[in-house]
Design a protein around this motif. Sequence first.
Motif, PDB file in Angstrom:
ATOM      1  N   ALA A  33      68.330  58.163 -19.374  1.00  0.00           N
ATOM      2  CA  ALA A  33      67.925  58.741 -20.348  1.00  0.00           C
ATOM      3  C   ALA A  33      68.904  59.331 -21.371  1.00  0.00           C
ATOM      4  O   ALA A  33      68.777  59.290 -22.678  1.00  0.00           O
ATOM      5  CB  ALA A  33      67.306  60.007 -19.798  1.00  0.00           C
ATOM      6  N   GLU A  34      70.246  59.578 -20.758  1.00  0.00           N
ATOM      7  CA  GLU A  34      71.252  60.229 -21.584  1.00  0.00           C
ATOM      8  C   GLU A  34      71.709  58.791 -22.521  1.00  0.00           C
ATOM      9  O   GLU A  34      72.118  59.131 -24.013  1.00  0.00           O
ATOM     10  CB  GLU A  34      72.364  60.612 -20.683  1.00  0.00           C
ATOM     11  N   ALA A  35      71.857  57.784 -21.890  1.00  0.00           N
ATOM     12  CA  ALA A  35      72.349  56.619 -22.658  1.00  0.00           C
ATOM     13  C   ALA A  35      71.372  56.188 -23.794  1.00  0.00           C
ATOM     14  O   ALA A  35      71.808  55.801 -24.561  1.00  0.00           O
ATOM     15  CB  ALA A  35      72.653  55.460 -21.639  1.00  0.00           C
ATOM     16  N   HIS A  36      70.283  56.154 -23.402  1.00  0.00           N
ATOM     17  CA  HIS A  36      68.997  56.102 -24.266  1.00  0.00           C
ATOM     18  C   HIS A  36      69.340  56.955 -25.614  1.00  0.00           C
ATOM     19  O   HIS A  36      69.002  56.335 -26.777  1.00  0.00           O
ATOM     20  CB  HIS A  36      67.832  55.981 -23.832  1.00  0.00           C
ATOM     21  N   TRP A  37      69.324  58.101 -25.088  1.00  0.00           N
ATOM     22  CA  TRP A  37      69.376  59.227 -26.418  1.00  0.00           C
ATOM     23  C   TRP A  37      70.765  58.884 -27.137  1.00  0.00           C
ATOM     24  O   TRP A  37      70.644  59.176 -28.286  1.00  0.00           O
ATOM     25  CB  TRP A  37      69.480  60.478 -25.805  1.00  0.00           C
ATOM     26  N   ASN A  38      71.831  58.676 -26.506  1.00  0.00           N
ATOM     27  CA  ASN A  38      72.973  58.456 -27.451  1.00  0.00           C
ATOM     28  C   ASN A  38      72.857  57.248 -28.333  1.00  0.00           C
ATOM     29  O   ASN A  38      73.216  57.543 -29.440  1.00  0.00           O
ATOM     30  CB  ASN A  38      74.281  58.185 -26.225  1.00  0.00           C
TER      31      ASN A  38
END
Length: 84
Positions: A5-10
């Motif tokens: 989820a963090e990679a997607h948000w970045n």
Amino acid sequence: MANKAEAHWNKTRSLMFLTLAIWFFFSIVIFMFGSSLNNASFLGYPLAYYMCAQGSLGAFVILIFWSSGRQNKIDEEHGYGEDD
């Protein structure tokens, strides 16, 4: 899961900032240099007039479709696509 989820948000945030920068360029920066742009012409009209009347609107429509397509690719890459 949190790392995904963090990679997607970045990536989504990077796309958002790029989209806002392009929007800012076509909505503010071009018109700041309107007098300089009037030295050139496009289809017989001064370039600043053309950018006010048609160019920026076209750029915004292209920006919407481009940004939407890029966001779909980001979503599919990270497993958040419509088919997943």
